[in-house]
Design a protein around this motif. Structure first.
Motif, PDB file in Angstrom:
ATOM      1  N   GLY A 413       2.045  -1.171   9.634  1.00  0.00           N
ATOM      2  CA  GLY A 413       1.675  -1.488   8.268  1.00  0.00           C
ATOM      3  C   GLY A 413       2.394  -0.611   7.268  1.00  0.00           C
ATOM      4  O   GLY A 413       2.890   0.464   7.595  1.00  0.00           O
ATOM      5  N   SER A 414       2.430  -1.074   6.010  1.00  0.00           N
ATOM      6  CA  SER A 414       3.078  -0.301   4.953  1.00  0.00           C
ATOM      7  C   SER A 414       2.065   0.339   4.022  1.00  0.00           C
ATOM      8  O   SER A 414       2.426   1.170   3.186  1.00  0.00           O
ATOM      9  N   GLY A 415       0.799  -0.057   4.123  1.00  0.00           N
ATOM     10  CA  GLY A 415      -0.198   0.450   3.204  1.00  0.00           C
ATOM     11  C   GLY A 415      -0.161  -0.217   1.843  1.00  0.00           C
ATOM     12  O   GLY A 415      -0.758   0.262   0.884  1.00  0.00           O
ATOM     13  N   LEU A 416       0.545  -1.360   1.756  1.00  0.00           N
ATOM     14  CA  LEU A 416       0.681  -2.061   0.484  1.00  0.00           C
ATOM     15  C   LEU A 416      -0.032  -3.405   0.467  1.00  0.00           C
ATOM     16  O   LEU A 416      -0.265  -3.964  -0.602  1.00  0.00           O
ATOM     17  N   GLY A 417      -0.343  -3.946   1.635  1.00  0.00           N
ATOM     18  CA  GLY A 417      -0.851  -5.308   1.718  1.00  0.00           C
ATOM     19  C   GLY A 417      -2.090  -5.557   0.887  1.00  0.00           C
ATOM     20  O   GLY A 417      -2.155  -6.517   0.104  1.00  0.00           O
ATOM     21  N   LEU A 418      -3.108  -4.711   1.028  1.00  0.00           N
ATOM     22  CA  LEU A 418      -4.353  -4.928   0.300  1.00  0.00           C
ATOM     23  C   LEU A 418      -4.193  -4.610  -1.182  1.00  0.00           C
ATOM     24  O   LEU A 418      -4.806  -5.280  -2.029  1.00  0.00           O
TER      25      LEU A 418
END
Length: 456
Positions: A413-418
Motif C-alpha cells: 500500500g501507499s497510504g493514499l487510498g483512503l
C-alpha cells in the motif's frame, strides 16, 4: 522415447531469423511442430536467442527447453552471428515424457491475453475468419475489413514480421507471432487458442490481437497557473513514468507465463516478483497522480446518474479472483436492488475498489465481506463491511490521513487510498466514514446525494 544424447547438432539461420538448415534431432522437432526448412523458427525460446544474438552481434550460450506434443527437450545452445544470420550449435540434448499440462498457468496466459486484447475473432479449422469483435476504436477499421472478408484467412489482413511464406502458416508458428496493422505504428502480438476436443484446432481457433505498446495515458487537463504544487506527481511527468513501468510489467508477465518457452521454477518466481513490484510502482504512480489532481483547486468531478448497487457488483466482479484466492466470500447487492445516486462513475468505482481491496487484503482467509447499498432521506449509501482485525479509536482518527498506513509495512500500500477516496467523495458532495472496533471488523460507508429523478 525419453533419453539423452551428447550428439552435437548444428543449424543455420538467415538475416530474417529463419531456419535455413538444421541437423537431426532439431530438424525433426521443428517439422513436427509445423515448421518448414527454410522457414521461421517454431520454438519461441530458440527464436528469442537467435534474434538477440543477431541484433546485438554477440555470441550467446544458454540452456533451453523446447517441446512438441509428446515430449519435452532440454539442451545446451550456442548461437554465434555469422554473415547476415547465425550459426547454431546444440549439445547435451535430453528428452523426457511430456508432463501433464499446468492448466492454471495456461488459463492465466489465455486470460491475460483476453484481458489485453484489442481485437478477438473466432476462426475455423483452416484459420478462416468466422466472427470478429473489436474492443476499441484503434482496431475498428481492421475489424470492419475482416468482417467484410469473412471466410478468408485472418493473415490476409495483417503483415507478419519477417515472414514471406504462403499463408496461412501452421497455427504454432502464428501463436505469439509479431505483426503490423496498416495505418498503425506499433507492433502487435497474435495469440491463437486452439479449440476442439481432439487434435488442437480441430474445432477452430480463438484469435487475440494484443498491442506491444502500453495503452496511451489519458491526457489530463493542465493545472491552473495559480495552483500550488502538492505532494503528487505532475500530470505531465506521469505518462513518461507509466510507459516504461507498463512495459516492465508486460515483459515480466510474458516471461512468467512462459510465452517465450519453458523456464525453470526459480526464474518464473523471479518474473512474478518483478510483476508484483512493477504493479506496486504503477499503483503508486496512479495514486500520486490522482493526489495531484484532487488537490488542484480547479478539480471538479463530472456528476452523472449512477447506481451504487451496480457499482458494488462491478467492483466485486473485478476483485473476485483476488477474494477467491484467499477463500473470502463477497456478498453483493442482489440483481434488481438499486441505490440511485449522483456522482462520477469512474471515481465512485475507484473508491469502492479501494474499500473492497482493503477489505480483502486485511481480512482473514475464509472470512466474509458484505456490500450493502440503500437509499434514505435524499442520501444513497454503500457500505463495505469485513471481519478483519478492525480499528481502535486512535486508528479511526488517523485512517483517512495522507500517507497513513497504521504501522503496516510490506503490504504493497501507499497510504493514499483512503485519503484520496474521502477527498473524491467530498468533491462529489458526499462523505466517506468508518465504524469499527478492535477485533470486530470495519464498516466503511460511502454516501452520495441520491438521484431523486430515479427514485420518484
Amino acid at each position: 522415447m525419453p533419453g539423452s544424447s551428447t550428439l552435437r547438432t548444428h543449424a543455420r539461420t538467415d538475416g530474417a531469423d529463419r531456419l535455413i538448415a538444421a541437423d537431426e534431432p532439431l530438424a525433426g522437432l521443428h517439422l513436427r511442430c509445423g515448421g518448414e526448412v527454410p522457414g521461421a523458427i517454431v520454438a519461441p525460446a530458440l527464436r528469442e536467442v537467435v534474434q538477440m544474438a543477431r541484433e546485438y552481434g554477440l555470441k550467446l550460450a544458454r540452456r533451453l527447453r523446447m517441446a512438441d506434443d509428446r515430449e519435452v527437450f532440454s539442451m545446451w545452445v550456442e548461437v554465434e552471428p555469422e554473415g547476415e544470420g547465425c550459426r547454431v550449435a546444440i549439445s547435451n540434448w535430453r528428452s523426457e515424457g511430456r508432463p501433464p499440462a499446468n492448466v492454471s498457468d495456461d488459463e492465466h496466459r489465455i486470460a491475460m491475453a483476453r484481458h489485453m486484447a484489442a481485437l478477438s475473432a473466432r476462426l475455423g479449422p483452416r484459420q478462416e475468419l468466422l466472427a470478429i469483435d473489436s474492443h476499441g476504436a484503434e482496431l475498428a477499421p481492421l475489424a470492419q475489413q475482416m468482417t467484410s472478408g469473412a471466410g478468408r484467412p485472418w493473415t490476409d489482413f495483417v503483415s507478419l514480421e519477417g515472414n514471406v511464406h504462403q499463408q496461412p502458416l501452421h497455427w504454432r508458428l502464428l501463436d505469439g507471432a509479431r505483426l503490423r496493422v496498416a495505418g498503425l505504428p506499433q507492433l502487435w502480438t497474435a495469440h491463437l487458442v486452439p479449440l476442439g476436443g481432439g487434435e488442437p484446432g480441430s474445432g477452430g481457433f480463438e484469435l487475440l490481437l494484443v498491442s506491444d505498446a502500453p495503452a496511451p495515458a489519458v491526457a489530463q487537463p493542465a493545472p491552473a497557473p495559480a495552483a500550488p504544487r502538492h505532494n503528487g506527481i505532475d500530470r505531465k511527468i506521469a505518462p513518461v513514468l507509466r510507459q516504461p513501468v507498463s512495459r516492465i510489467i508486460a515483459n515480466a508477465e510474458t516471461i512468467r507465463s512462459q510465452l517465450s518457452g519453458p523456464l525453470a521454477d526459480e526464474y518464473t518466481n523471479y518474473a512474478a516478483d518483478i510483476t508484483a513490484a512493477g504493479e506496486h510502482l504503477l499503483a503508486l504512480i496512479e495514486d500520486l497522480t490522482t493526489l495531484e489532481l484532487i488537490e488542484d483547486d480547479s478539480f471538479s468531478p463530472a456528476p452523472d446518474q449512477i447506481d451504487l448497487a451496480d457499482v458494488a457488483r462491478r467492483a466485486a466482479g473485478i476483485l473476485g479472483m483476488r477474494a477467491r484466492d484467499r477463500q473470502i466470500s463477497v456478498d453483493v447487492p442482489k440483481a434488481g436492488e438499486s441505490a440511485p445516486a449522483i456522482g462520477e462513475f469512474r471515481r465512485v468505482l475507484q473508491i469502492v475498489l479501494n474499500l473492497l481491496g482493503n477489505a480483502i487484503r486485511y481480512s482473514p482467509e475464509g472470512s466474509s465481506i458484505w456490500l450493502r447499498a440503500e437509499s434514505e432521506g435524499g442520501i444513497a449509501s454503500l457500505t463495505v463491511a469485513d471481519q478483519g482485525e478492525g480499528l481502535n479509536a486512535e486508528e479511526i482518527l488517523r485512517v483517512f490521513t495522507k500517507f497513513e498506513r497504521l504501522g503496516r509495512s510490506g503490504d504493497g500500500g501507499s497510504g493514499l487510498g483512503l485519503y484520496i477516496s474521502r477527498r473524491l467523495a467530498e468533491a462529489m458532495g458526499g462523505t466517506l466514514t468508518v465504524e469499527s472496533a478492535k477485533g470486530q471488523g470495519a464498516r466503511f460507508t460511502l454516501s452520495l446525494p441520491a438521484d431523486q429523478a430515479a427514485t420518484s
